[in-house]
Design a protein around this motif. Structure first.
Motif, PDB file in Angstrom:
ATOM      1  N   TYR A   1       0.509  -1.393   0.005  1.00  0.00           N
ATOM      2  CA  TYR A   1       0.156  -0.015   0.002  1.00  0.00           C
ATOM      3  C   TYR A   1       0.748   1.391  -0.128  1.00  0.00           C
ATOM      4  CZ  TYR A   1      -4.508  -2.365   0.459  1.00  0.00           C
ATOM      5  OH  TYR A   1      -5.601  -3.066   0.665  1.00  0.00           O
ATOM      6  N   THR A   2       1.962   1.171   0.697  1.00  0.00           N
ATOM      7  CA  THR A   2       2.883   2.485   0.885  1.00  0.00           C
ATOM      8  C   THR A   2       3.233   2.669  -0.708  1.00  0.00           C
ATOM      9  OG1 THR A   2       3.502   1.970   3.013  1.00  0.00           O
ATOM     10  CG2 THR A   2       5.064   3.188   1.811  1.00  0.00           C
ATOM     11  N   MET A   3       3.771   1.468  -1.323  1.00  0.00           N
ATOM     12  CA  MET A   3       4.279   1.668  -2.806  1.00  0.00           C
ATOM     13  C   MET A   3       3.242   2.295  -3.773  1.00  0.00           C
ATOM     14  SD  MET A   3       7.359  -1.224  -3.088  1.00  0.00           S
ATOM     15  CE  MET A   3       6.736  -2.485  -2.163  1.00  0.00           C
TER      16      MET A   3
ATOM     17  N   ASP B   1      -3.230   5.831   3.958  1.00  0.00           N
ATOM     18  CA  ASP B   1      -4.326   5.443   4.752  1.00  0.00           C
ATOM     19  C   ASP B   1      -4.296   3.954   5.248  1.00  0.00           C
ATOM     20  OD1 ASP B   1      -4.853   8.043   5.519  1.00  0.00           O
ATOM     21  OD2 ASP B   1      -6.596   8.108   4.222  1.00  0.00           O
ATOM     22  N   ARG B   2      -4.471   3.528   4.214  1.00  0.00           N
ATOM     23  CA  ARG B   2      -4.334   1.680   4.256  1.00  0.00           C
ATOM     24  C   ARG B   2      -3.025   1.313   4.720  1.00  0.00           C
ATOM     25  NH1 ARG B   2      -7.478  -0.553  -0.988  1.00  0.00           N
ATOM     26  NH2 ARG B   2      -9.807   0.350  -0.504  1.00  0.00           N
ATOM     27  N   ALA B   3      -1.858   1.738   4.334  1.00  0.00           N
ATOM     28  CA  ALA B   3      -0.780   1.326   4.858  1.00  0.00           C
ATOM     29  C   ALA B   3      -0.623   1.557   6.024  1.00  0.00           C
ATOM     30  CB  ALA B   3       0.215   1.921   3.868  1.00  0.00           C
ATOM     31  N   GLU B   4      -0.965   2.799   6.764  1.00  0.00           N
ATOM     32  CA  GLU B   4      -0.655   3.011   8.070  1.00  0.00           C
ATOM     33  C   GLU B   4      -1.613   1.955   9.050  1.00  0.00           C
ATOM     34  OE1 GLU B   4      -1.712   6.633  11.417  1.00  0.00           O
ATOM     35  OE2 GLU B   4      -1.962   7.050   9.396  1.00  0.00           O
TER      36      GLU B   4
ATOM     37  N   ALA C   1       9.292   0.762  11.156  1.00  0.00           N
ATOM     38  CA  ALA C   1      10.018   1.503  10.035  1.00  0.00           C
ATOM     39  C   ALA C   1       8.948   1.930   9.059  1.00  0.00           C
ATOM     40  CB  ALA C   1      10.986   0.825   9.503  1.00  0.00           C
ATOM     41  N   GLY C   2       8.171   1.043   8.644  1.00  0.00           N
ATOM     42  CA  GLY C   2       7.109   1.365   7.541  1.00  0.00           C
ATOM     43  C   GLY C   2       6.332   2.209   7.990  1.00  0.00           C
ATOM     44  N   LEU C   3       5.815   2.286   9.242  1.00  0.00           N
ATOM     45  CA  LEU C   3       4.892   3.127   9.775  1.00  0.00           C
ATOM     46  C   LEU C   3       5.567   4.802   9.606  1.00  0.00           C
ATOM     47  CD1 LEU C   3       2.429   4.066  11.094  1.00  0.00           C
ATOM     48  CD2 LEU C   3       3.382   3.550  13.517  1.00  0.00           C
ATOM     49  N   VAL C   4       6.887   4.753  10.183  1.00  0.00           N
ATOM     50  CA  VAL C   4       7.594   6.092  10.136  1.00  0.00           C
ATOM     51  C   VAL C   4       7.571   6.476   8.727  1.00  0.00           C
ATOM     52  CG1 VAL C   4       9.852   7.129  10.494  1.00  0.00           C
ATOM     53  CG2 VAL C   4       8.950   5.451  12.257  1.00  0.00           C
ATOM     54  N   THR C   5       7.943   5.665   7.635  1.00  0.00           N
ATOM     55  CA  THR C   5       8.074   6.074   6.378  1.00  0.00           C
ATOM     56  C   THR C   5       6.627   6.631   5.879  1.00  0.00           C
ATOM     57  OG1 THR C   5       9.597   4.530   5.787  1.00  0.00           O
ATOM     58  CG2 THR C   5       8.310   5.419   3.958  1.00  0.00           C
ATOM     59  N   VAL C   6       5.395   6.078   6.285  1.00  0.00           N
ATOM     60  CA  VAL C   6       4.108   6.599   5.911  1.00  0.00           C
ATOM     61  C   VAL C   6       4.083   8.046   6.570  1.00  0.00           C
ATOM     62  CG1 VAL C   6       1.677   6.115   6.478  1.00  0.00           C
ATOM     63  CG2 VAL C   6       3.081   4.393   5.632  1.00  0.00           C
TER      64      VAL C   6
ATOM     65  N   GLY D   1       4.480  10.130   3.515  1.00  0.00           N
ATOM     66  CA  GLY D   1       3.399  10.094   2.945  1.00  0.00           C
ATOM     67  C   GLY D   1       2.509  11.263   3.623  1.00  0.00           C
ATOM     68  N   ARG D   2       2.675  11.614   4.682  1.00  0.00           N
ATOM     69  CA  ARG D   2       1.881  12.613   5.397  1.00  0.00           C
ATOM     70  C   ARG D   2       2.683  13.764   5.653  1.00  0.00           C
ATOM     71  NH1 ARG D   2      -2.705  10.285   6.508  1.00  0.00           N
ATOM     72  NH2 ARG D   2      -2.702   8.039   7.354  1.00  0.00           N
ATOM     73  N   GLY D   3       3.919  13.872   5.830  1.00  0.00           N
ATOM     74  CA  GLY D   3       4.556  14.968   6.208  1.00  0.00           C
ATOM     75  C   GLY D   3       4.682  15.281   7.490  1.00  0.00           C
ATOM     76  N   ASP D   4       4.436  14.182   8.451  1.00  0.00           N
ATOM     77  CA  ASP D   4       4.172  14.513   9.526  1.00  0.00           C
ATOM     78  C   ASP D   4       5.638  14.200  10.341  1.00  0.00           C
ATOM     79  OD1 ASP D   4       3.403  14.379  12.513  1.00  0.00           O
ATOM     80  OD2 ASP D   4       1.911  12.854  12.372  1.00  0.00           O
TER      81      ASP D   4
END
Length: 301
Positions: A233-235, A240-243, A261-266, A270-273
């Protein structure tokens, strides 16, 4: 098939109590029998110990060979083999090291243990895939031993699949072996997972996600399965689904570094957070290791 209403299949897998009940009720007037038939067809019927029964008359795995009167595997070798499988399933550097150690212990304890040789080949192939070595000879040697001991076994098939995939990067050959295993064991998560990985590498996202979701359904307690769905989903930039998938994985295993690590990438990409990314890294149980969180840390500098 015709004896199913009498619960013969349940006696066969050690479920004596429900087998007797099924015999007395004629398979619950057919409804219970139909339910079991659906589970068997889906590869989801389980024995008395909770293990899936995929092939009813084959002698390819350790327990089935024992029941059929073949020489028993050394118990310590069997334990080491199972530990190797579990460790390699993590697909992490530490998991691979543990898998190698346990698989090597298993074959040292029982040199005729074909399944352990196959998983030793898989672990040594992962060494090549992860860049620890460029020498494929040790993996090839373990695989040759597994095939020599049990050429037609599903475990030899999975060893050949991983060797082709990780050690040789021959996706066509690997896919053929994964599909051959799936034909014999429709519910084998490693076969389905391999098919999904190759589809993802080839950009066939719908096929990849279908396989990954099925793995997560078949093995709902494996955080790695959810992490794989999150990666896809990240790729696809469906953040939203990836998170959601990464957070589900971390509920199962709060220390799972790849999911974290995947969550941090999102959050960051993904969100700029950036605040959420830093907070997640700082609070990660046991510390966020560089191999997994390094890119995100670099992006946050």
């Amino acid at each position: 098939f015709f004896l199913g209403v009498f619960g013969v299949h349940r006696f066969y897998v050690g479920k004596i109590g429900t087998g007797l009940l099924m015999a007395v009720t004629l398979g619950g007037c057919g409804l219970w029998y139909l339910y079991d038939l659906i589970l068997i067809a889906a590869g989801e019927f389980r024995d008395a110990d909770g293990r899936r029964v995929i092939k009813w008359s084959a002698d390819e795995d350790v327990e089935q060979r024992r029941l059929r009167g073949a020489p028993r595997v050394d118990p310590a070798a069997q334990e080491a083999y199972l530990r190797a499988r579990h460790a390699l399933n993590q697909l992490t550097p530490d998991g691979c090291r543990e898998a190698l150690a346990q698989a090597e212990r298993a074959v040292a304890l029982d040199s005729s243990f074909a399944e352990a040789w196959a998983w030793l080949a898989a672990a040594r192939s992962w060494e090549v895939r992860d860049g620890w070595t460029t020498d494929t000879a040790p993996a090839r040697a373990a695989l040759d031993r597994a095939v020599a001991l049990a050429a037609t076994s599903p475990e030899a098939e999975i060893g050949q699949a991983y060797f082709a995939y990780y050690a040789k990067a021959d996706y066509d050959d690997a896919l053929a072996h994964f599909k051959a295993l799936a034909a014999v064991r429709p519910g084998d998560v490693k076969a389905i997972q391999g098919i999904g990985y190759i589809a993802r590498r080839r950009g066939r996202w719908a096929e990849a996600l279908e396989a990954e979701r099925r793995v997560a359904t078949l093995d709902p307690r494996d955080p790695g399965a959810l992490k794989d769905v999150g990666d896809s989903y990240t790729m696809l930039r469906q953040f939203d689904r990836a998170e959601q998938e990464f957070r589900r994985a971390l509920i199962l295993d709060p220390t799972n570094q790849p999911a974290g690590a995947g969550l941090v990438t999102v959050l960051v990409t993904g969100r700029g957070d950036t605040a959420g990314g830093r907070e997640t890294i700082a609070a990660f149980p046991g510390g966020a290791s560089w191999p997994y969180f390094g890119a995100s840390r670099w992006a946050l500098e």
